[in-house]
Scaffold this active site. Structure first.
Site, PDB file in Angstrom:
ATOM      1  N   HIS A 160       0.751  -1.627  -0.102  1.00  0.00           N
ATOM      2  CA  HIS A 160       0.248   0.620   0.445  1.00  0.00           C
ATOM      3  C   HIS A 160       1.674   1.114   0.158  1.00  0.00           C
ATOM      4  CE1 HIS A 160      -3.076  -2.978   1.305  1.00  0.00           C
ATOM      5  NE2 HIS A 160      -4.191  -1.905   0.924  1.00  0.00           N
ATOM      6  N   SER A 196      -0.397  -9.588   1.129  1.00  0.00           N
ATOM      7  CA  SER A 196      -1.542  -9.398   1.323  1.00  0.00           C
ATOM      8  C   SER A 196      -1.299  -8.260   3.496  1.00  0.00           C
ATOM      9  CB  SER A 196      -2.037 -10.618   1.139  1.00  0.00           C
ATOM     10  OG  SER A 196      -3.925 -10.104   1.267  1.00  0.00           O
ATOM     11  N   SER A 197      -3.311  -7.708   2.818  1.00  0.00           N
ATOM     12  CA  SER A 197      -3.650  -8.236   4.560  1.00  0.00           C
ATOM     13  C   SER A 197      -3.880  -8.856   4.335  1.00  0.00           C
ATOM     14  CB  SER A 197      -5.154  -6.821   4.757  1.00  0.00           C
ATOM     15  OG  SER A 197      -4.288  -5.683   3.589  1.00  0.00           O
ATOM     16  N   LYS A 232      -1.655  -6.996  -7.828  1.00  0.00           N
ATOM     17  CA  LYS A 232      -1.903  -8.560  -7.529  1.00  0.00           C
ATOM     18  C   LYS A 232      -3.262  -8.639  -7.454  1.00  0.00           C
ATOM     19  CE  LYS A 232      -2.162  -8.490  -2.921  1.00  0.00           C
ATOM     20  NZ  LYS A 232      -3.600  -9.341  -3.042  1.00  0.00           N
ATOM     21  N   ASP A 233      -3.690  -7.019  -7.061  1.00  0.00           N
ATOM     22  CA  ASP A 233      -5.831  -7.935  -7.506  1.00  0.00           C
ATOM     23  C   ASP A 233      -6.185  -7.985  -9.088  1.00  0.00           C
ATOM     24  OD1 ASP A 233      -7.139  -8.128  -5.094  1.00  0.00           O
ATOM     25  OD2 ASP A 233      -5.657  -6.501  -4.536  1.00  0.00           O
ATOM     26  N   VAL A 272       4.471  -6.113  -4.844  1.00  0.00           N
ATOM     27  CA  VAL A 272       5.279  -6.328  -3.417  1.00  0.00           C
ATOM     28  C   VAL A 272       5.408  -7.591  -3.128  1.00  0.00           C
ATOM     29  CG1 VAL A 272       6.593  -4.589  -1.738  1.00  0.00           C
ATOM     30  CG2 VAL A 272       5.235  -3.468  -3.742  1.00  0.00           C
TER      31      VAL A 272
END
Length: 288
Positions: free
Chosen positions: A43, A191-192, A155-156, A182
């Site tokens: 992010h 990823s969260s 990524k998405d 990243v």
């Protein structure tokens, strides 16, 4: 050292629109980085990219309920605004927009934004209604923030393609920009949801990047058949006992239609669950 002042914390669309209007009037170029919080280095790289293409950056933090299915992880999705604000201090930002659910979806709300075709496969197949929630919330954030550019992580990949199509089809006048994936030092895409992984699942999840690496090597060796490329990636993932594959697919980068062979450009996309936590990853395959 960053010279940017402390970020303004805004909670209503009206406040954000006023701020953006003033910045535009002053001749400032605005970038928006939409997030659901639980911020990580991926992010923050998008925020840094925002300052490379704009004068002012808005980061929105909103866990959007409409993009989660009834059995998905909305309730346990990580929320820690204080930690997110501390993370943002590392890179600086001008505004942090943290609306309530009622602000984004007011009482009596009856409007949805739907992008067809691009949402029918990949994640859209296994998460019905997900992309309707994504495009609806992004449309509302774009109207509230009034940016010149909005930045999303690659990524998405399907989400990025869908939002680009929405912005183009509805004449938003906003540039939709992708930021590179990243990765952790061992290759796992940040990823969260990674924090949900047990140590065993976390170790096995590196198979996603390993599978992409093996597929790229196969293409570099001259293999073009989509079935063979996907089989190689699938076989690598299936070596991990906890891995439950949702999909391994080779698709066109723009239409997201399945491909029979690797042409000049193709995206290999993966979705895999580890102990119930769903992870996605992808790579662009290019033939020169």
């Amino acid at each position: 050292m960053l010279n940017r002042t402390e970020a303004q914390l805004l909670r209503t669309c009206a406040e954000l629109q006023r701020w953006s209007d003033e910045a535009r009037t002053a001749g400032r170029r605005i970038a928006l980085v939409p997030t659901m919080g639980a911020l990580h280095e991926g992010h923050l790289s998008l925020v840094q990219a925002g300052y490379r293409v704009a004068d002012r950056v808005i980061v929105s933090i909103f866990v959007n309920p409409t993009q989660f299915g009834p059995t998905e992880d909305f309730a346990r999705y990580p929320r820690d605004l204080a930690r997110d604000l501390e993370s943002l201090r590392k890179v600086g930002t001008d505004v942090v927009f943290t609306p309530s659910v009622e602000e984004i979806y007011p009482s009596g709300d009856a409007t949805w934004v739907t992008v067809e075709r691009l949402t029918s496969g990949l994640c859209g197949r296994s998460r019905p209604g997900h992309f309707r929630g994504v495009t609806t919330v992004v449309a509302r954030l774009l109207h509230a923030a009034r940016p010149h550019v909005a930045i999303f992580g690659e990524k998405d990949y399907q989400q990025l393609a869908v939002i680009r199509r929405m912005a183009r089809d509805l004449c938003f006048g906003v540039e939709i920009m992708g930021g590179p994936i990243v990765r952790e030092p061992d290759g796992l895409a940040m990823s969260s949801r990674n924090e949900f992984l047990s140590p065993r699942a976390r170790q096995q999840a590196t198979a996603l990047n390993a599978a992409l690496h093996e597929a790229r090597a196969l293409v570099r060796a001259g293999v073009r058949d989509a079935t063979a490329v996907c089989a190689t990636a699938r076989q690598r993932i299936e070596k991990e006992p906890l891995a439950e594959i949702d999909y391994v697919e080779l698709v066109d980068p723009d239409s997201l239609e399945p491909l029979r062979e690797v042409g000049s450009r193709a995206v290999l996309a993966l979705a895999v669950r580890f102990e119930g936590t769903r992870l996605i990853d992808n790579t662009l395959l290019e033939v020169t």
